[in-house]
Write an enzyme that holds these catalytic residues in place. Structure first.
Site, PDB file in Angstrom:
ATOM      1  N   ASP A 133      28.834  29.898  34.977  1.00  0.00           N
ATOM      2  CA  ASP A 133      30.197  30.001  35.490  1.00  0.00           C
ATOM      3  C   ASP A 133      30.985  28.819  34.938  1.00  0.00           C
ATOM      4  O   ASP A 133      30.650  27.662  35.207  1.00  0.00           O
ATOM      5  CB  ASP A 133      30.203  29.968  37.019  1.00  0.00           C
ATOM      6  N   ASP A 144      28.123  42.381  42.995  1.00  0.00           N
ATOM      7  CA  ASP A 144      27.994  41.128  43.737  1.00  0.00           C
ATOM      8  C   ASP A 144      27.626  41.502  45.166  1.00  0.00           C
ATOM      9  O   ASP A 144      28.393  42.206  45.846  1.00  0.00           O
ATOM     10  CB  ASP A 144      29.306  40.344  43.720  1.00  0.00           C
TER      11      ASP A 144
END
Length: 277
Positions: free
Chosen positions: A156, A37
């Protein structure tokens, strides 16, 4: 590659029954995928997408994980969409210069041209999330232009009831009201070649993957599912594979040095999972 059987419980084969379970011969190895990330050129990690802390340089970590035996890397620019900018191509180029394994890159992908820029910078696959939810046709555009194998839809999912999940976007900042399983089905129909499925509830918590989500997702679609969110041990990765994941993604356990990719793979092999060492 050698052939081996992956110990998936019979329930994963649904209506095919036990006969199919006995006959299936898995030729492909299970992929173990570190996730980078990235925000403003640095690898970060938080809990449920918040409280991000710096964990290193993406190119250096990518090189380290490849040396440890990572099968692929996922590179997500986690602040690009929220800040309304494109993924930092220079960072992608730096990572590609250091590694030879496949890289999936996402964050800020809004058009097929954005995907082209990433592929030219060194990505092998492109992940779409928020933009695909807002304009689902983007999945078809990227799939048809660059091939289904390049089109990864990142989802998500946040629990709403014990057996339902909502799709959240913009780094988990916005709820869409979309049922996650229905969205997975549509994404597959539009051309997704793979699903990167992250449990918002488990992200960064190290409490294990959302196994109910993985099981439901694997029964809803046929494309490969990468499990993401909550890994703290090789046992957690094994559980994800038992519940339908085709590949397993982790971040914190690798970034914090608790386990190497090689450690995880050795434990998985000890559990009977076919991995590339």
């Amino acid at each position: 590659r050698q052939r081996a059987r992956l110990p998936i419980p019979p329930r994963a084969f649904g209506r095919m029954g036990l006969g199919a379970y006995e006959k299936v011969d898995f030729m492909l190895t299970v992929r173990v995928i570190p996730c980078l990330d990235v925000s403003h050129g640095r690898v970060v990690k938080g809990v449920r997408f918040q409280g991000l802390r710096d964990t290193g340089d993406p190119a250096e970590l990518a090189e380290l994980y490849e040396a440890q035996g990572a099968d692929e890397l996922v590179f997500l620019d986690v602040s690009a969409t929220h800040e309304g900018r494109d993924t930092q191509l220079e960072t992608v180029r730096r990572v590609r210069e250091r590694v030879s394994i496949p890289i999936t890159v996402g964050g800020g992908v809004r058009t097929a041209e954005d995907a082209r820029f990433l592929l030219e910078a060194g990505a092998d696959k492109v992940a779409m999330n928020t933009a695909a939810v807002l304009r689902p046709e983007l999945i078809r555009e990227i799939s048809e232009r660059f091939g289904r194998q390049c089109a990864v839809v990142a989802v998500d999912a946040k629990h709403t009831t014990p057996d339902a999940w909502d799709v959240v976007i913009s780094g988990g900042r916005k709820s869409t009201g979309k049922d996650a399983l229905e969205w997975l089905k549509l994404a597959e129909e539009l051309g997704a070649g793979e699903i990167l499925l992250t449990s918002w509830d488990r992200d960064g918590t190290r409490s294990g993957y959302d196994l109910e989500l993985l099981q439901a997702a694997s029964e809803a679609v046929r494309v490969p599912i990468i499990a993401s969110g909550g890994a703290n041990s090789a046992a957690h990765l094994f559980e994800a594979l038992e519940h339908g994941a085709s590949a397993v993604l982790a971040a914190s356990i690798f970034h914090d040095g608790d386990m190497t990719v090689r450690d995880v793979k050795a434990e998985l092999r000890g559990l009977g999972v076919h991995v590339r060492l």
